[in-house]
Every structure is written in C-alpha cells, then in structure tokens.
Motif scaffolding. Structure first.
Motif, PDB file in Angstrom:
ATOM      1  N   TYR A 166      -5.308  10.209  -6.984  1.00 14.75           N
ATOM      2  CA  TYR A 166      -5.300   9.177  -8.392  1.00 14.75           C
ATOM      3  C   TYR A 166      -3.798   8.775  -8.545  1.00 14.75           C
ATOM      4  CZ  TYR A 166      -3.765   8.285 -13.277  1.00 14.75           C
ATOM      5  OH  TYR A 166      -3.849   8.252 -14.789  1.00 14.75           O
ATOM      6  N   LEU A 167      -2.722   9.682  -7.900  1.00 11.20           N
ATOM      7  CA  LEU A 167      -1.380   9.550  -7.254  1.00 11.20           C
ATOM      8  C   LEU A 167      -1.872   7.974  -6.250  1.00 11.20           C
ATOM      9  CD1 LEU A 167       1.440   9.808  -7.127  1.00 11.20           C
ATOM     10  CD2 LEU A 167       1.387  11.652  -4.960  1.00 11.20           C
ATOM     11  N   GLU A 168      -2.155   8.225  -5.114  1.00  9.25           N
ATOM     12  CA  GLU A 168      -2.195   6.898  -4.316  1.00  9.25           C
ATOM     13  C   GLU A 168      -2.145   5.633  -5.021  1.00  9.25           C
ATOM     14  OE1 GLU A 168      -5.032   7.345  -1.274  1.00  9.25           O
ATOM     15  OE2 GLU A 168      -4.835   5.808  -0.344  1.00  9.25           O
ATOM     16  N   MET A 169      -3.511   5.444  -6.359  1.00  9.09           N
ATOM     17  CA  MET A 169      -3.871   4.937  -7.325  1.00  9.09           C
ATOM     18  C   MET A 169      -2.799   3.799  -7.894  1.00  9.09           C
ATOM     19  SD  MET A 169      -6.556   4.309  -9.903  1.00  9.09           S
ATOM     20  CE  MET A 169      -6.835   5.001 -10.852  1.00  9.09           C
ATOM     21  N   ILE A 170      -1.886   5.572  -8.840  1.00  8.34           N
ATOM     22  CA  ILE A 170      -0.723   4.469  -9.299  1.00  8.34           C
ATOM     23  C   ILE A 170       0.409   4.257  -8.241  1.00  8.34           C
ATOM     24  CG2 ILE A 170       0.739   5.657 -11.431  1.00  8.34           C
ATOM     25  CD1 ILE A 170      -1.808   5.050 -11.716  1.00  8.34           C
ATOM     26  N   GLU A 171       0.370   4.839  -7.625  1.00 12.23           N
ATOM     27  CA  GLU A 171       2.127   4.506  -6.500  1.00 12.23           C
ATOM     28  C   GLU A 171       1.322   2.985  -5.846  1.00 12.23           C
ATOM     29  OE1 GLU A 171       2.160   6.224  -3.324  1.00 12.23           O
ATOM     30  OE2 GLU A 171       3.519   7.761  -3.737  1.00 12.23           O
ATOM     31  N   ASN A 172       0.074   2.960  -6.150  1.00 10.38           N
ATOM     32  CA  ASN A 172      -0.586   1.310  -5.384  1.00 10.38           C
ATOM     33  C   ASN A 172      -0.087   0.082  -6.380  1.00 10.38           C
ATOM     34  OD1 ASN A 172      -0.936   1.508  -2.886  1.00 10.38           O
ATOM     35  ND2 ASN A 172      -2.913   1.936  -3.040  1.00 10.38           N
ATOM     36  N   GLU A 173      -0.396   1.017  -7.968  1.00 15.30           N
ATOM     37  CA  GLU A 173       0.001  -0.176  -8.912  1.00 15.30           C
ATOM     38  C   GLU A 173       1.273  -0.559  -9.243  1.00 15.30           C
ATOM     39  OE1 GLU A 173      -2.472  -1.396 -10.058  1.00 15.30           O
ATOM     40  OE2 GLU A 173      -1.714  -2.169 -11.922  1.00 15.30           O
TER      41      GLU A 173
ATOM     42  N   MET B 282       1.224  -0.739   0.145  1.00 15.54           N
ATOM     43  CA  MET B 282       0.524  -0.020  -0.008  1.00 15.54           C
ATOM     44  C   MET B 282       0.937   1.015  -0.113  1.00 15.54           C
ATOM     45  SD  MET B 282      -3.355  -0.468   0.147  1.00 15.54           S
ATOM     46  CE  MET B 282      -4.307   1.019   1.017  1.00 15.54           C
ATOM     47  N   SER B 283       0.692   2.374  -0.675  1.00 10.71           N
ATOM     48  CA  SER B 283       1.179   3.764  -0.921  1.00 10.71           C
ATOM     49  C   SER B 283       1.385   4.448   1.340  1.00 10.71           C
ATOM     50  CB  SER B 283       0.688   4.538  -1.191  1.00 10.71           C
ATOM     51  OG  SER B 283       0.581   5.970  -1.217  1.00 10.71           O
ATOM     52  N   LYS B 284       2.287   4.903   0.449  1.00  5.92           N
ATOM     53  CA  LYS B 284       2.573   5.565   2.699  1.00  5.92           C
ATOM     54  C   LYS B 284       1.800   7.089   2.737  1.00  5.92           C
ATOM     55  CE  LYS B 284       7.018   5.855   1.164  1.00  5.92           C
ATOM     56  NZ  LYS B 284       8.849   6.284   2.340  1.00  5.92           N
ATOM     57  N   ILE B 285       0.823   7.109   2.169  1.00  5.71           N
ATOM     58  CA  ILE B 285       0.427   8.248   1.986  1.00  5.71           C
ATOM     59  C   ILE B 285      -0.786   8.457   1.635  1.00  5.71           C
ATOM     60  CG2 ILE B 285       0.528  11.073   1.984  1.00  5.71           C
ATOM     61  CD1 ILE B 285       3.137  10.115   3.055  1.00  5.71           C
ATOM     62  N   ALA B 286      -1.843   7.720   2.442  1.00  2.00           N
ATOM     63  CA  ALA B 286      -3.023   8.348   2.724  1.00  2.00           C
ATOM     64  C   ALA B 286      -3.371   8.889   1.765  1.00  2.00           C
ATOM     65  CB  ALA B 286      -4.122   7.718   3.561  1.00  2.00           C
ATOM     66  N   SER B 287      -4.787   9.481   1.018  1.00  2.40           N
ATOM     67  CA  SER B 287      -5.013  10.280   0.504  1.00  2.40           C
ATOM     68  C   SER B 287      -5.368  12.138   1.451  1.00  2.40           C
ATOM     69  CB  SER B 287      -5.947  10.095  -0.555  1.00  2.40           C
ATOM     70  OG  SER B 287      -7.714   9.602  -0.892  1.00  2.40           O
ATOM     71  N   THR B 288      -6.390  11.882   1.869  1.00  4.77           N
ATOM     72  CA  THR B 288      -7.483  12.575   3.214  1.00  4.77           C
ATOM     73  C   THR B 288      -7.508  12.472   4.308  1.00  4.77           C
ATOM     74  OG1 THR B 288      -9.258  12.939   1.874  1.00  4.77           O
ATOM     75  CG2 THR B 288      -8.013  13.820   0.478  1.00  4.77           C
ATOM     76  N   ARG B 289      -6.851  11.717   4.595  1.00  7.51           N
ATOM     77  CA  ARG B 289      -7.634  10.969   6.060  1.00  7.51           C
ATOM     78  C   ARG B 289      -7.428  12.156   7.075  1.00  7.51           C
ATOM     79  NH1 ARG B 289      -2.453   7.143   7.255  1.00  7.51           N
ATOM     80  NH2 ARG B 289      -3.663   5.528   6.751  1.00  7.51           N
ATOM     81  N   PRO B 290      -7.551  12.256   8.427  1.00  4.24           N
ATOM     82  CA  PRO B 290      -7.528  13.409   9.188  1.00  4.24           C
ATOM     83  C   PRO B 290      -6.211  13.514   9.713  1.00  4.24           C
ATOM     84  CG  PRO B 290     -10.226  12.006   9.700  1.00  4.24           C
ATOM     85  CD  PRO B 290      -9.604  11.157   8.511  1.00  4.24           C
TER      86      PRO B 290
ATOM     87  N   THR C 106       7.738   3.184  -3.970  1.00  8.73           N
ATOM     88  CA  THR C 106       7.137   3.253  -3.742  1.00  8.73           C
ATOM     89  C   THR C 106       7.295   5.314  -3.758  1.00  8.73           C
ATOM     90  OG1 THR C 106       5.671   4.632  -2.222  1.00  8.73           O
ATOM     91  CG2 THR C 106       7.033   3.868  -1.179  1.00  8.73           C
ATOM     92  N   LEU C 107       6.481   6.236  -4.484  1.00 14.27           N
ATOM     93  CA  LEU C 107       7.212   7.315  -4.565  1.00 14.27           C
ATOM     94  C   LEU C 107       7.007   7.609  -3.354  1.00 14.27           C
ATOM     95  CD1 LEU C 107       4.712   8.336  -7.486  1.00 14.27           C
ATOM     96  CD2 LEU C 107       7.003   7.817  -8.313  1.00 14.27           C
ATOM     97  N   GLY C 108       6.150   8.054  -2.451  1.00 16.03           N
ATOM     98  CA  GLY C 108       5.999   8.016  -1.649  1.00 16.03           C
ATOM     99  C   GLY C 108       6.278  10.062  -1.406  1.00 16.03           C
ATOM    100  N   THR C 109       5.416  10.488  -2.230  1.00 18.44           N
ATOM    101  CA  THR C 109       5.169  12.192  -2.624  1.00 18.44           C
ATOM    102  C   THR C 109       4.131  13.254  -1.924  1.00 18.44           C
ATOM    103  OG1 THR C 109       6.569  11.793  -4.677  1.00 18.44           O
ATOM    104  CG2 THR C 109       5.347  14.313  -4.226  1.00 18.44           C
TER     105      THR C 109
END
Ligand code: CP
Length: 343
Positions: free
Chosen positions: A130-137, A1-9, A145-148
């Motif tokens: 979108y970035l999270e989806m591409i990172e997971n792919e 899984m991507s290290k960064i979740a898109s918009t969580r609290p 992983t990009l981790g940006t």
C-alpha cells in the motif's frame, strides 16, 4: 517509481526493499547481518555510539505487546546516531476511526524506518504494498518520495524475520558455523511466527530440524515444504525427550495465546505444554555443548532454575538483538561502517 520495492529478494542489495519475510534472504545475505553484528558490537564497546545514521528517524508501530523487538530497534537506531520512538497506539487517531493502512502511511511520513507489529497475518506485506502504491501516486503528483523502509516485527501467525537474524547470530557465536546444526523446535508451532521465520533461515544452512509440537498446533506445511525442498532432514513428533540427545540447539516456543481465538484450542495447547518444560533434569539427557534458546518472553517453557545454567542462552540471545538490528539498519541504508570501526 518508488525507491523501495515491497518484498523482492534482497540478493545482496538490502537498500532496495522492505524486510517482510526470511524468504527474501539467502545464506550470504544472512551472513552479512550475522557477521556485521559483531562489528556493531565492537563499535558499541569502543565508542558507545556512532553517527552512521545521524538524522534518521525510526518509528516502531507496535499493535501487539512487545518488550524486546520495538525497544531494541529504537536502541539500535539511537546507537547509530538517529532517533527512535514507539508511539502509544492507545492514544492514536485509530481511536478516531483511522484504519491500519492510513496509520502506516501517516507514520511513514514521519520516519525513515517504520517497524510494524500487527495481529493480522500478512498485514505488513499489505502495508508495504500500500505504501509503495501511495508513494507512486504522490510522485505522479510531483510530491517527494517518502522512501521509508518497512520492517516486519511480527504479523499475526505469519513471520518475525528480525528475530531470526538474532537467533542465527546467537547460534553462530556459539558454534562458529550454522551449516548442518541439529535444531529442535519445541512448542505450539502453528501460531509461533518466530519459528516460521527460523525454519526458513535454517533451510538456508542445511540444518537438521526436529519439530516437537502438540497435535493441535503443528508446524504449517508451508514451512515443512520449504525445509524439505531445500534438502533439510525434518522430523515431526509430539514427544520432546527422544530429541533432547539429538540436538545442538533446543529452541523453545511460547504458547502464543495472543494469536489463538478459540478457548478449547487454548486449553488443548496449554495441556500439551506439560511435557515440554526444559529443566536441569531434562537437560541431563543432552549432549555436551547443546544450548537452549528462547526468543522470550518465557511462560512455563523453561524452569526458572535453569536460567543460570551455562547452556541457557536466551539472555545472550536477547542482548544480541541490538547489534543485530543495528547491522540490519545500516545495511538497509547501504552505509558500510568500516571506516568508522575501531582499528
Ligand atoms: N522476541 C520478541 O519478539 O519479544 P517481544 O515480543 O518482547 O518483542
């Protein structure tokens, strides 16, 4: 899984998410930035620059014009020992047909922090997802992983959260607290994203919020609901003068014409501004201690003759943008600078 979740609290963990909306931040998270900015300022004064984020790269992808947000993020990163740049999007591969989301992934491969300003509501959320989806792919293919980290620097008529950290820090420095301040927002609110994020920020501190807008450009219901649901007294009106004597902070909003497409609407908004200019005469009605803020740029909202009035805080507000954004960046990489600060 991507290290960064898109918009969580954020909930105390700045390193786990992108910064898209003020709704991600509760009062303790906001105070971490407000108070941390003072450490950053002390560090800048003492050392000028410090290598907390050495080798980190920031790109500010500014699809709409900016003199402050993009530049202060670059200065913040460079003051932390990293590097930053604002690409000339007029010379980018968008001219060869690349769309926004592919440009986001492209700049993300070149950076640790991608600051995005766009004219489309919700586009930075879309970019993060979108970035999270591409990172997971990419991870599934065995790529690194990009981790940006993405920071929303203004998405259409939606939000501008880093401006709110700047605004709340400016208020805190003047009043020594944020709780219960009387905030009067003046101008065309529907299109003014900095005021949307500020309304959310104000809701976390129980501020009394007066919203003075032309009928044609009210504060969207979404932000009124957030304020009232959190118990903030809210008044909306079209006339400024009744609120001048009732304000700790008068916060001016520029008519954000870049976010208005309709000419008749533009004309109606500009006409309404004739009653909204802050002058020394208007401020004679204000209590001692009231300050005037504006995220800038200023068009006609504040008379030039007010610039040197001690109650004019918009230049201080602008200058604090760098230490505030330094603290945001340090927090996003979870690099507590305490051991590097002056004693
Ligand atoms: N306050 C602000 O967002 O300014 P810029 O548009 O110049 O970045």
């Amino acid at each position: 899984m991507s290290k960064i979740a898109s918009t969580r609290p954020v909930d105390g963990d700045f390193a786990s998410t992108h910064i898209i909306s003020m709704e991600q931040f509760e009062a303790p998270d906001i105070m971490r930035v407000v108070e941390g900015a003072a450490d950053m300022e002390a560090m800048l004064k003492d050392k000028g620059k410090i290598d907390i984020l050495k080798n980190h790269i920031l790109i500010a992808m500014m699809e709409q014009d900016s003199s402050r947000t993009g530049g202060s993020f670059v200065s913040a990163m460079e003051s932390l020992g990293g590097s930053g740049r604002i690409p000339d999007l007029g010379r980018s591969s968008a001219n060869k047909g690349e769309d926004f989301l592919h440009s986001v992934v492209t700049y993300a491969t070149q950076s640790d922090v991608l600051v995005i300003r766009s004219d489309k509501d919700g586009s930075v959320t879309e970019a993060a997802e979108y970035l999270e989806m591409i990172e997971n792919e990419m991870l599934a293919h065995g790529n690194r992983t990009l981790g940006t980290r993405i920071i929303n620097a203004g998405d259409g008529k939606n939000e501008h959260p880093s401006q709110t950290f700047v605004d709340l820090t400016t208020m805190y420095r003047h009043f020594g607290h944020l709780s219960g301040l009387r905030l009067t927002l003046v101008g065309a609110a529907a299109e003014y994203r900095a005021a949307h994020s500020l309304a959310i920020g104000a809701s976390r501190f129980g501020m009394t919020v007066n919203i003075v807008t032309p009928d044609v450009s009210p504060m969207p219901d979404k932000y009124l609901d957030i304020l009232t649901d959190r118990g903030c007294p809210v008044t909306t009106d079209t006339a400024l003068m009744p609120f001048v004597a009732e304000s700790d902070v008068i916060y001016c909003m520029r008519p954000a014409m870049e976010n208005v497409n309709d000419d008749a609407r533009k004309a109606a908004i500009l006409k309404a501004y004739e009653g909204y200019t802050i002058t020394p005469e208007v401020m004679q009605e204000a209590p001692e201690g009231t300050i005037v803020m504006h995220p800038m740029p200023i068009n006609r909202e504040i008379a030039r003759g007010f610039d040197t009035d001690p109650r004019a805080r918009y230049f201080d507000q602008m200058a604090v943008g760098i230490p505030v954004r330094m603290e945001m960046l340090v927090s996003m990489f979870d690099k507590p600078p305490q051991d590097l600060l002056p004693a």
